[in-house]
Write an enzyme that holds these catalytic residues in place. Structure first.
Site, PDB file in Angstrom:
ATOM      1  CD  GLU A  89      -2.462  -1.044   2.815  1.00  0.00           C
ATOM      2  OE1 GLU A  89      -3.293  -1.915   3.031  1.00  0.00           O
ATOM      3  OE2 GLU A  89      -2.142  -0.168   3.641  1.00  0.00           O
ATOM      4  CB  CYS A 102       2.041   7.151   3.801  1.00  0.00           C
ATOM      5  SG  CYS A 102       2.375   5.837   4.978  1.00  0.00           S
ATOM      6  CB  CYS A 109       5.899  -5.625   9.608  1.00  0.00           C
ATOM      7  SG  CYS A 109       7.048  -4.775  10.710  1.00  0.00           S
ATOM      8  CB  CYS A 113       3.602  -3.383  16.782  1.00  0.00           C
ATOM      9  SG  CYS A 113       5.319  -2.860  16.616  1.00  0.00           S
ATOM     10  CB  CYS A 116       0.672  -2.698  13.879  1.00  0.00           C
ATOM     11  SG  CYS A 116       1.044  -2.414  12.147  1.00  0.00           S
ATOM     12  CD  GLU A 158      11.541  -0.452  11.661  1.00  0.00           C
ATOM     13  OE1 GLU A 158      10.523  -0.056  12.235  1.00  0.00           O
ATOM     14  OE2 GLU A 158      12.515   0.289  11.406  1.00  0.00           O
ATOM     15  CB  SER A 212       6.793   3.848  16.380  1.00  0.00           C
ATOM     16  OG  SER A 212       6.576   4.331  15.082  1.00  0.00           O
ATOM     17  CG  ASN A 288      -6.823   5.064  12.382  1.00  0.00           C
ATOM     18  OD1 ASN A 288      -7.900   5.655  12.426  1.00  0.00           O
ATOM     19  ND2 ASN A 288      -5.750   5.564  11.799  1.00  0.00           N
ATOM     20  CB  CYS A 331      -0.577   0.109   9.026  1.00  0.00           C
ATOM     21  SG  CYS A 331       0.671   1.080   9.533  1.00  0.00           S
TER      22      CYS A 331
HETATM   23  N1  SAH Z   1       7.668   0.245  11.304  1.00  0.00           N
HETATM   24  C1  SAH Z   1       7.703   1.669  11.287  1.00  0.00           C
HETATM   25  C2  SAH Z   1       6.832   2.307  10.213  1.00  0.00           C
HETATM   26  C3  SAH Z   1       5.451   1.733  10.005  1.00  0.00           C
HETATM   27  S1  SAH Z   1       4.231   2.013  11.240  1.00  0.00           S
HETATM   28  C4  SAH Z   1       7.361   2.214  12.649  1.00  0.00           C
HETATM   29  O1  SAH Z   1       7.051   1.424  13.542  1.00  0.00           O
HETATM   30  O2  SAH Z   1       7.439   3.417  12.852  1.00  0.00           O
HETATM   31  C5  SAH Z   1       3.908   3.742  11.135  1.00  0.00           C
HETATM   32  C6  SAH Z   1       3.223   4.311  12.361  1.00  0.00           C
HETATM   33  O3  SAH Z   1       1.864   3.860  12.428  1.00  0.00           O
HETATM   34  C7  SAH Z   1       3.861   3.890  13.664  1.00  0.00           C
HETATM   35  O4  SAH Z   1       4.029   5.002  14.505  1.00  0.00           O
HETATM   36  C8  SAH Z   1       2.847   2.911  14.267  1.00  0.00           C
HETATM   37  O5  SAH Z   1       2.965   2.910  15.654  1.00  0.00           O
HETATM   38  C9  SAH Z   1       1.539   3.500  13.749  1.00  0.00           C
HETATM   39  N2  SAH Z   1       0.383   2.596  13.711  1.00  0.00           N
HETATM   40  C10 SAH Z   1       0.345   1.299  13.368  1.00  0.00           C
HETATM   41  N3  SAH Z   1      -0.912   0.821  13.443  1.00  0.00           N
HETATM   42  C11 SAH Z   1      -1.693   1.855  13.831  1.00  0.00           C
HETATM   43  C12 SAH Z   1      -3.095   1.997  14.085  1.00  0.00           C
HETATM   44  N4  SAH Z   1      -3.934   0.989  13.929  1.00  0.00           N
HETATM   45  N5  SAH Z   1      -3.538   3.214  14.478  1.00  0.00           N
HETATM   46  C13 SAH Z   1      -2.697   4.262  14.612  1.00  0.00           C
HETATM   47  N6  SAH Z   1      -1.376   4.191  14.364  1.00  0.00           N
HETATM   48  C14 SAH Z   1      -0.877   2.995  13.999  1.00  0.00           C
END
Ligand code: SAH
Length: 346
Positions: A89, A102, A109, A113, A116, A158, A212, A288, A331
């Site tokens: 995406e 973005c 990944c 997390c 996510c 990541e 993050s 989200n 994401c």
């Molecule tokens: N791996 C990298 C980049 C991808 S995630 C990182 O961790 O920064 C990008 C951002 O989206 C991160 O800050 C993550 O914490 C956030 N994120 C992931 N899922 C989310 C969700 N459902 N709602 C809000 N933010 C989210």
């Protein structure tokens, strides 16, 4: 040789290896990066014999648009197909004074997390630098004025877990002759791969760095971000202290607010303490909600209280506006929706 991931120097050197003049590299690169053309046959100002020669020896990777969702707020979420059938995406977010794209760096990944959706769906593979770069080229080709002013590496994956391809893509994005984007207009967001941050400081410190953080203590961070067990907050902060910030610049701490988990006044106080260790600003991201994941978005009042507690202590705090909520723009959500309903794919 793939022109989509060759620097100017590499393309020139390659031309010489096939007995062509180096200036030819500039001509091909202008088609590839400025005009967004990947088929040598369409590079009509080059002689037919030259086009045929390079078509036998080189490629130009191109990702294919599979689906797009357009939000009422102008956000467009693109789902791109890769040559091996995987999908990624890229999300286009036009604003009054900046247009942000973005982009993804991996299919899936490894970090898992807990909040996510990308993490939940597991890891498939790294993107090549061509596939990273092409997200910008393809989106520019499809949007008004071809205008993208900022890039955030906050899509799937990541970036620092796909280090070499990511750094190569950053180099290509910022090559002066291509005039695509400036280094300071790119934000690399990482879950905190501490040794790779130290490495990036040497290799490409022009980017803006976003971390993050998402939890203010190791105890809480361990629960939602398994990477914290490997690189706990102290290790991460030690790496960030080595990041060469230009005068007046700051590191951004992203903080996804998970209702009832990390959004209390005590959490705000802890967060304030650790983010003070480096020049920083805090970006609060109200969660989200994702189908199947056990977290909730806090109330607007809670977000506001959390924010003002930090501001009272002289932190710079922004709250990320949620974009494309009607099209599941966060994401991994589009990819997930297509997987669940394959008949909706064109
Ligand atoms: N791996 C990298 C980049 C991808 S995630 C990182 O961790 O920064 C990008 C951002 O989206 C991160 O800050 C993550 O914490 C956030 N994120 C992931 N899922 C989310 C969700 N459902 N709602 C809000 N933010 C989210």
């Amino acid at each position: 040789m793939d022109f989509k991931q060759a620097t100017a120097q590499e393309a020139e050197d390659w031309m010489e290896t096939i007995g062509e003049k180096p200036y030819r590299a500039r001509q091909v690169r202008s088609w590839v990066f400025t005009k967004g053309v990947s088929d040598f046959a369409q590079m009509t100002d080059l002689s037919k014999s030259f086009r045929e020669t390079i078509a036998h020896k080189a490629i130009v990777t191109q990702i294919k648009e599979v689906k797009r969702d357009v939000s009422v707020d102008g956000t467009i979420k693109f789902l791109f197909g890769l040559d091996d059938g995987n999908t990624i995406e890229s999300v286009y977010m036009p604003g009054a004074d900046r247009v942000t794209l973005c982009i993804s760096t991996q299919v899936g990944c490894k970090l898992n997390c807990k909040f996510c959706l990308t993490g939940k769906n597991g890891f498939m593979r790294n993107l090549s630098s061509a596939e990273i770069v092409d997200q910008l080229i393809q989106v520019k080709n499809r949007v008004p004025g071809g205008r993208v002013t900022n890039i955030v590496l906050m899509g799937m994956g990541e970036p620092l877990d796909n280090y070499d391809a990511t750094v190569k893509a950053l180099r290509i994005f910022t090559e002066p002759d291509l005039n695509l984007i400036g280094g300071r207009k790119i934000t690399l967001s990482t879950a905190g791969v501490a040794p790779a941050i130290v490495r990036l400081a040497d290799d490409f410190s022009k980017v803006k760095l976003a971390i993050s953080l998402n939890a203010p203590t190791n105890e809480k961070r361990n629960q939602i971000m398994p990477i914290n067990k490997k690189y706990p907050i102290e290790t991460l902060m030690a790496a960030l202290k080595k990041w060469p910030l230009p005068h007046g610049r700051r590191i951004t701490f992203e903080y996804v607010m998970l209702g009832g988990f990390n959004d209390s006044d005590a959490d705000a106080a802890e967060l304030g303490k650790i983010t003070r260790l480096v020049p920083s600003k805090i970006n609060l991201i109200p969660y989200n909600p994702c189908p199947g994941l056990p977290f909730e978005r806090p109330s607007t009042e809670r977000v506001e209280k959390f924010r003002s507690a930090l501001i009272k202590n002289h932190h710079t705090v922004t709250v990320r506006e949620s974009r494309g909520g009607d099209i599941l723009a966060s994401c991994g959500q589009l990819r997930q929706a297509v997987k669940e309903a394959p008949s909706s794919t064109p």
